[in-house]
Design a protein around this motif. Sequence first.
Motif, PDB file in Angstrom:
ATOM      1  N   GLN A  66      12.033   1.272  12.471  1.00  0.00           N
ATOM      2  CA  GLN A  66      10.878   0.140  12.314  1.00  0.00           C
ATOM      3  C   GLN A  66      10.009   0.469  11.571  1.00  0.00           C
ATOM      4  O   GLN A  66       9.482  -0.102  10.664  1.00  0.00           O
ATOM      5  N   LEU A  67       9.321   1.851  11.659  1.00  0.00           N
ATOM      6  CA  LEU A  67       8.519   2.525  10.461  1.00  0.00           C
ATOM      7  C   LEU A  67       8.996   2.235   9.094  1.00  0.00           C
ATOM      8  O   LEU A  67       8.281   1.688   8.240  1.00  0.00           O
ATOM      9  N   HIS A  74       5.744  -3.403   2.837  1.00  0.00           N
ATOM     10  CA  HIS A  74       4.265  -3.031   2.678  1.00  0.00           C
ATOM     11  C   HIS A  74       4.128  -2.085   1.468  1.00  0.00           C
ATOM     12  O   HIS A  74       2.872  -2.055   0.876  1.00  0.00           O
ATOM     13  N   ARG A  75       4.813  -1.115   1.486  1.00  0.00           N
ATOM     14  CA  ARG A  75       4.684  -0.016   0.539  1.00  0.00           C
ATOM     15  C   ARG A  75       3.399   0.748   0.743  1.00  0.00           C
ATOM     16  O   ARG A  75       2.490   0.883  -0.425  1.00  0.00           O
ATOM     17  N   LEU A 103      -0.980   7.717   2.493  1.00  0.00           N
ATOM     18  CA  LEU A 103      -0.800   8.086   1.274  1.00  0.00           C
ATOM     19  C   LEU A 103      -1.824   9.432   0.413  1.00  0.00           C
ATOM     20  O   LEU A 103      -1.320  10.328   0.105  1.00  0.00           O
ATOM     21  N   ARG A 104      -2.947   8.994   0.757  1.00  0.00           N
ATOM     22  CA  ARG A 104      -3.986   9.843   0.194  1.00  0.00           C
ATOM     23  C   ARG A 104      -4.003  11.386   0.751  1.00  0.00           C
ATOM     24  O   ARG A 104      -4.678  12.049   0.029  1.00  0.00           O
ATOM     25  N   ASN A 105      -3.528  11.398   1.966  1.00  0.00           N
ATOM     26  CA  ASN A 105      -3.495  12.510   2.879  1.00  0.00           C
ATOM     27  C   ASN A 105      -2.336  13.169   2.449  1.00  0.00           C
ATOM     28  O   ASN A 105      -2.059  14.289   3.347  1.00  0.00           O
TER      29      ASN A 105
END
Length: 108
Positions: A66-67, A74-75, A103-105
């Motif tokens: 699902q994720l 949504h990307r 994404l930044r982490n």
Amino acid sequence: MSAFLEIPAAVPRSIVLDPPLSDEEFERLAERCDVGSIERTRDGAILVNAPAGGATSSGNAEITRQLSNWWIQHRRGRVFDSSGGFFLPTAQSSIQMRPTLPLRNSRD
């Protein structure tokens, strides 16, 4: 036919080493751990978690599916399976964490 393995003593769920393991030592331990997953708390305690059973594993796969479907639309962020390992800024380490991170982490 069913068989039971009797374990005479309680298996510890956590271990505290003095001095605590370095990041490299913890990674080597996690790679060699064949009894389940391990994680390290911010205080350096090593927690031992039993492997998931069939029903839990199936449920985890559905959550990841699902994720992943959400991510395709949504990307945003990244999706990981439940066996991904991360070193967190709080000095806590785990080989099982939340399956999504901003994404930044995330690191490759």
